[in-house]
Design a protein around this motif. Structure first.
Motif: not given
Length: 81
Positions: A40-69
């Protein structure tokens, strides 16, 4: 109006957070896992419409919040440098 991406894998937490954020007039997109958050972040960057804020759960199942950040920051640096 602020555009927020909520990265949260727990459905109860998603519903609660969205309700609270929308109460304050914020627009909220939901990504249910870390991979979707990066996409979702990459798609928004490509569209030139970045999110103002991303609220990230740091305990995610695959990458983990820190890695995703870290993936978000790599995309942003590549796109704008």
């Amino acid at each position: 109006m602020f555009d927020i991406l909520l990265a949260e894998d727990n459905m109860v937490n998603q519903k609660l957070a969205v309700k609270i954020l929308e109460k304050y007039g914020l627009t909220v997109g939901i990504a249910g896992d870390d991979g979707l958050t990066v996409d979702a972040f990459k798609a928004r960057v490509q569209q030139g419409r970045q999110f103002d804020t991303i609220l990230m759960d740091v305990s995610m199942p695959f990458l983990g919040g820190m890695e995703a950040t870290f993936e978000h920051s790599k995309c942003f640096v590549v796109e704008f440098n």
